[in-house]
Design an enzyme around this catalytic site. Structure first.
Site, PDB file in Angstrom:
ATOM      1  N   PHE A  12       0.843  -1.140  -0.029  1.00 26.90           N
ATOM      2  CA  PHE A  12       0.066  -0.037   0.092  1.00 26.90           C
ATOM      3  C   PHE A  12       0.962   1.270  -0.119  1.00 26.90           C
ATOM      4  O   PHE A  12       0.929   2.103  -0.759  1.00 26.90           O
ATOM      5  CB  PHE A  12      -0.922   0.026   1.128  1.00 26.90           C
ATOM      6  CG  PHE A  12      -1.734   1.238   1.582  1.00 26.90           C
ATOM      7  CD1 PHE A  12      -2.308   1.986   0.493  1.00 26.90           C
ATOM      8  CD2 PHE A  12      -1.526   1.843   2.727  1.00 26.90           C
ATOM      9  CE1 PHE A  12      -3.218   2.860   0.569  1.00 26.90           C
ATOM     10  CE2 PHE A  12      -2.310   3.102   3.141  1.00 26.90           C
ATOM     11  CZ  PHE A  12      -2.964   3.714   1.975  1.00 26.90           C
ATOM     12  N   LEU A  35      13.391 -11.275   1.767  1.00 25.88           N
ATOM     13  CA  LEU A  35      14.487 -10.642   2.608  1.00 25.88           C
ATOM     14  C   LEU A  35      15.345 -11.679   3.351  1.00 25.88           C
ATOM     15  O   LEU A  35      16.348 -11.551   3.803  1.00 25.88           O
ATOM     16  CB  LEU A  35      14.054  -9.703   3.453  1.00 25.88           C
ATOM     17  CG  LEU A  35      13.326  -8.461   3.108  1.00 25.88           C
ATOM     18  CD1 LEU A  35      12.652  -7.576   4.283  1.00 25.88           C
ATOM     19  CD2 LEU A  35      14.213  -7.724   2.275  1.00 25.88           C
ATOM     20  N   LEU A  56      10.538  -0.670   3.379  1.00 25.61           N
ATOM     21  CA  LEU A  56       9.182  -0.682   3.876  1.00 25.61           C
ATOM     22  C   LEU A  56       8.404  -1.935   3.935  1.00 25.61           C
ATOM     23  O   LEU A  56       7.588  -2.195   4.997  1.00 25.61           O
ATOM     24  CB  LEU A  56       8.260  -0.080   2.824  1.00 25.61           C
ATOM     25  CG  LEU A  56       8.516   1.647   2.401  1.00 25.61           C
ATOM     26  CD1 LEU A  56       7.459   1.935   1.129  1.00 25.61           C
ATOM     27  CD2 LEU A  56       7.935   2.301   3.544  1.00 25.61           C
ATOM     28  N   ALA A  58       7.553  -5.404   5.249  1.00 26.32           N
ATOM     29  CA  ALA A  58       7.248  -5.805   6.841  1.00 26.32           C
ATOM     30  C   ALA A  58       6.172  -6.860   6.870  1.00 26.32           C
ATOM     31  O   ALA A  58       5.182  -6.861   5.907  1.00 26.32           O
ATOM     32  CB  ALA A  58       7.112  -4.670   7.731  1.00 26.32           C
ATOM     33  N   TYR A 124       3.794  -7.649  17.411  1.00 26.50           N
ATOM     34  CA  TYR A 124       4.457  -6.603  16.392  1.00 26.50           C
ATOM     35  C   TYR A 124       5.149  -5.423  16.931  1.00 26.50           C
ATOM     36  O   TYR A 124       6.244  -5.309  16.292  1.00 26.50           O
ATOM     37  CB  TYR A 124       3.102  -6.161  15.535  1.00 26.50           C
ATOM     38  CG  TYR A 124       3.452  -5.076  14.612  1.00 26.50           C
ATOM     39  CD1 TYR A 124       4.229  -5.438  13.530  1.00 26.50           C
ATOM     40  CD2 TYR A 124       2.998  -3.751  14.797  1.00 26.50           C
ATOM     41  CE1 TYR A 124       4.560  -4.283  12.431  1.00 26.50           C
ATOM     42  CE2 TYR A 124       3.261  -2.798  13.760  1.00 26.50           C
ATOM     43  CZ  TYR A 124       4.018  -3.159  12.955  1.00 26.50           C
ATOM     44  OH  TYR A 124       4.248  -2.157  11.931  1.00 26.50           O
ATOM     45  N   LYS A 128       9.384  -4.757  15.899  1.00 28.03           N
ATOM     46  CA  LYS A 128       9.982  -3.325  15.479  1.00 28.03           C
ATOM     47  C   LYS A 128      10.750  -2.821  16.382  1.00 28.03           C
ATOM     48  O   LYS A 128      11.874  -2.232  15.866  1.00 28.03           O
ATOM     49  CB  LYS A 128       8.695  -2.561  15.400  1.00 28.03           C
ATOM     50  CG  LYS A 128       7.819  -2.986  13.946  1.00 28.03           C
ATOM     51  CD  LYS A 128       8.848  -2.669  12.678  1.00 28.03           C
ATOM     52  CE  LYS A 128       7.616  -2.769  11.457  1.00 28.03           C
ATOM     53  NZ  LYS A 128       8.609  -2.607  10.008  1.00 28.03           N
ATOM     54  N   ASN A 151      -0.533   5.376  12.525  1.00 27.46           N
ATOM     55  CA  ASN A 151      -1.543   4.976  11.469  1.00 27.46           C
ATOM     56  C   ASN A 151      -1.801   6.003  10.248  1.00 27.46           C
ATOM     57  O   ASN A 151      -1.976   7.242  10.733  1.00 27.46           O
ATOM     58  CB  ASN A 151      -3.000   4.811  12.159  1.00 27.46           C
ATOM     59  CG  ASN A 151      -3.044   3.514  13.009  1.00 27.46           C
ATOM     60  OD1 ASN A 151      -2.052   2.569  13.128  1.00 27.46           O
ATOM     61  ND2 ASN A 151      -4.258   3.044  13.510  1.00 27.46           N
TER      62      ASN A 151
END
Length: 282
Positions: A12, A35, A56, A58, A124, A128, A151
């Protein structure tokens, strides 16, 4: 011509970012390599020879039940990429690595600056934060900037995410919608602002720093439903589904964009109403 290598380019945010960069005349290589494949990453980077890298890719859907993917993709995958960049691109000018505001967890600070101590509340967020520490090991070898996006949304985002789900229900004139906790407060930034902030960070002289990508404005899902009703004139009844209430749900999560705005040449253009109007009328 700038040469930018982007992981997650088909996602996105990645699709908007690559389109924006190309509109500026930037040469973009959107990588689709796994990756976990370090050798292929090195070969691809050596062939393209990027001046800049934006990471980006993930595992980012917080409700994902495949917890292992958070750790393998977000930590191990990122580490593999940094090693490949270091070996294949000795003259790289900037590497932007995308973390998440989820690293802050349930903070008692409503509008969070980068000085707030991270305390992730789910796997999550933990993945990170661990990824950020892995990046710090490379700060002396690579010009890395870490971003913590709050967000953001826009046309084309998957209905796995709550704002597109709400928009889809209003556009289809459905009578009811199943939601989880409708009184959690979040930022809902616009992906069009997001990509321009990334470009500004890319061409800035900063490195070795963490930046929130955010608006500083909070809205509850109840607010979002109300805004959609005003824009469309439709009403959709909320049905709270206990199965959609997440364990470790963060109650309020908003960011302080002051540090970001001290280095980029623009502020956020789009309000949440602008974004919803765009999504509802698409």
């Amino acid at each position: 011509m700038m040469r930018v290598y982007v992981t997650g380019a088909k996602g996105f945010a990645g699709s908007y970012l690559t389109a924006y960069l190309k509109s500026l005349g930037v040469e973009v290589f959107g990588s689709s390599i796994n990756l976990a494949d370090k050798d292929s990453l090195k070969v691809e980077l050596a062939l393209f020879k990027p001046e800049y890298v934006i990471h980006l890719a993930a595992s980012s859907f917080v409700a994902n039940k495949d917890v292992d993917s958070f750790y393998m993709v977000n930590i191990v995958g990122t580490r593999n990429l940094l090693e490949a960049v270091y070996l294949a691109c000795p003259n790289v000018a900037k590497v932007i690595v995308t973390s998440s505001a989820a690293v802050y967890g349930n903070s008692d600070v409503e509008i969070i600056s980068e000085a707030v101590l991270p305390s992730p509340a789910n796997d999550y967020g933990v993945s990170k934060l661990a990824m950020e520490f892995a990046c710090r090991l490379w700060f002396k070898r690579l010009p890395i900037v870490i971003t913590r996006p709050f967000n953001f949304t826009g046309v084309g985002q998957s209905t796995n995410f709550v704002i597109p789900k709400i928009v889809e229900h209003f556009k289809a004139r459905k009578k009811t919608i199943d939601l989880g906790n409708i009184d959690v407060y979040r930022e809902f930034g616009d992906v069009r602002d997001f990509v321009q902030h990334y470009y500004q960070l890319l061409i800035s002289g900063v490195s070795g720093q963490v930046y929130n990508i955010c608006t500083g404005k909070l809205h509850s899902l109840r607010d979002i439903m109300m805004y959609c009703e005003k824009i469309t004139g439709n009403q959709v009844e909320i049905q709270v589904n206990s199965e959609l209430v997440r364990v470790g749900e963060i109650a309020r999560l908003g960011g302080d964009p002051s540090l970001l705005f001290s280095v980029v040449n623009r502020q956020n253009i789009y309000s949440v109403n602008n974004t919803l109007e765009w999504m509802l009328k698409d």
